[in-house]
Write an enzyme that holds these catalytic residues in place. Sequence first.
Site, PDB file in Angstrom:
ATOM      1  CG  ASP A  11      -1.785   1.221   1.330  1.00  0.00           C
ATOM      2  OD1 ASP A  11      -2.430   1.552   0.322  1.00  0.00           O
ATOM      3  OD2 ASP A  11      -1.843   1.864   2.401  1.00  0.00           O
ATOM      4  CB  SER A  12       0.249   4.808  -0.550  1.00  0.00           C
ATOM      5  OG  SER A  12      -0.900   4.921   0.265  1.00  0.00           O
ATOM      6  CE1 TYR A  43       2.326   5.312  -3.525  1.00  0.00           C
ATOM      7  CE2 TYR A  43       0.927   3.518  -4.282  1.00  0.00           C
ATOM      8  CZ  TYR A  43       2.158   3.969  -3.849  1.00  0.00           C
ATOM      9  OH  TYR A  43       3.211   3.097  -3.748  1.00  0.00           O
ATOM     10  CB  CYS A  74      -3.030   0.370  -2.535  1.00  0.00           C
ATOM     11  SG  CYS A  74      -3.029   2.078  -3.093  1.00  0.00           S
ATOM     12  CG  ASN A  75      -9.543   0.631  -2.748  1.00  0.00           C
ATOM     13  OD1 ASN A  75     -10.500   0.005  -3.180  1.00  0.00           O
ATOM     14  ND2 ASN A  75      -9.159   0.527  -1.486  1.00  0.00           N
ATOM     15  CB  THR A  76      -4.813   4.752  -5.322  1.00  0.00           C
ATOM     16  OG1 THR A  76      -5.650   5.277  -4.290  1.00  0.00           O
ATOM     17  CG2 THR A  76      -4.466   5.834  -6.302  1.00  0.00           C
ATOM     18  CD  GLU A 153       0.039   6.925   5.980  1.00  0.00           C
ATOM     19  OE1 GLU A 153       1.135   6.907   6.563  1.00  0.00           O
ATOM     20  OE2 GLU A 153      -0.448   5.905   5.439  1.00  0.00           O
ATOM     21  CB  CYS A 185      -9.151   4.773   0.336  1.00  0.00           C
ATOM     22  SG  CYS A 185      -7.521   5.168   1.018  1.00  0.00           S
ATOM     23  CG  HIS A 187      -4.863   5.086   4.317  1.00  0.00           C
ATOM     24  ND1 HIS A 187      -4.316   4.520   3.195  1.00  0.00           N
ATOM     25  CD2 HIS A 187      -3.821   5.623   5.032  1.00  0.00           C
ATOM     26  CE1 HIS A 187      -2.991   4.713   3.219  1.00  0.00           C
ATOM     27  NE2 HIS A 187      -2.684   5.367   4.319  1.00  0.00           N
TER      28      HIS A 187
HETATM   29  N1  DGL Z   1      -4.635   3.297   0.781  1.00  0.00           N
HETATM   30  C1  DGL Z   1      -4.621   3.616  -0.590  1.00  0.00           C
HETATM   31  C2  DGL Z   1      -5.886   3.296  -1.304  1.00  0.00           C
HETATM   32  O1  DGL Z   1      -6.502   2.307  -0.944  1.00  0.00           O
HETATM   33  C3  DGL Z   1      -3.898   4.844  -1.051  1.00  0.00           C
HETATM   34  C4  DGL Z   1      -4.206   6.114  -0.380  1.00  0.00           C
HETATM   35  C5  DGL Z   1      -3.259   7.227  -0.809  1.00  0.00           C
HETATM   36  O2  DGL Z   1      -2.067   7.047  -0.655  1.00  0.00           O
HETATM   37  O3  DGL Z   1      -3.713   8.271  -1.292  1.00  0.00           O
HETATM   38  O4  DGL Z   1      -6.280   3.930  -2.235  1.00  0.00           O
END
Ligand code: DGL
Length: 267
Positions: A11-12, A43, A74-76, A153, A185, A187
């Site tokens: 993940d990011s 991300y 990580c969805n992104t 974060e 996401c 997070h």
């Molecule tokens: N946790 C990540 C996601 O699921 C990335 C979030 C990010 O870094 O902007 O998209």
Amino acid sequence: MPNEQPIGVFDSGVGGLTVARVLIEKLPEEEILYFGDTANVPYGDKSPEQIVEYGNRISRFLVDQGVKLIIAACNTSSAISLEAIRKSFPVPVVGVIVPGARRAVKATRSRRVGVLATEAAARSGAFPRTIKQLDPGVEVITQGCPRLVPLVEAGELEGPKARRICGEYLQPLREGAVDTIILGCTHYPFLLPVLKDITDPGVRYIDPAAETVDEVIDLLKTRDQLSRERERPARHRFCASGPGDSFLVSGRVMVGDLITSVEQVRL
Ligand code: DGL
């Protein structure tokens, strides 16, 4: 590939820990190699090219360490770089968008689904595209939420600031009368108590983690790659591209003593 090789999860930042903790619960025999790209988080404000580049670089590291499967937790990254990673590496790669979409389509009664996601993931159109492939009659409202990842974060998971920001992002979904909301996401599950508290009780939240892990279990079973019984407890490894101690501090706020140490790995 030997069954005892670890599963790579990336993940990011700390978001993918929401998937790692379910993985550890459901597959206690498996070892995890987690990579949080904290040098590049978030991300959500990066270009698709950068996101593909990060995904490839991390996957190269994970494959070099011998993982038997990669979870893009990580969805992104799942929205933007999954196909590129699948083409470049010889291990199965599981993303989080399809599992979340599948569960949301099953859950919705009003056939109106909301998605909270990063701006890059929202812009990619991956959520409506995937949901409509599963059921073309479901309406999808996607809301980009650039301020949520920095909150998580920083470990700010509750309080007036978190409530205010979450409330603003939920407003369009309220107006769109959705009955199901995908946490698009990894997070965001850490903000679930705040989100639930300010959402109509009839609305259901979908955290794609459990469905993603079920997909991993099916895949490993089919490939006969589930880990066999170990003589010692599974040892997990946590790596971050940014300073290890700050990942350790925020990671422990999220998942407690699941993390005991973090290695800094610059890619
Ligand atoms: N946790 C990540 C996601 O699921 C990335 C979030 C990010 O870094 O902007 O998209």
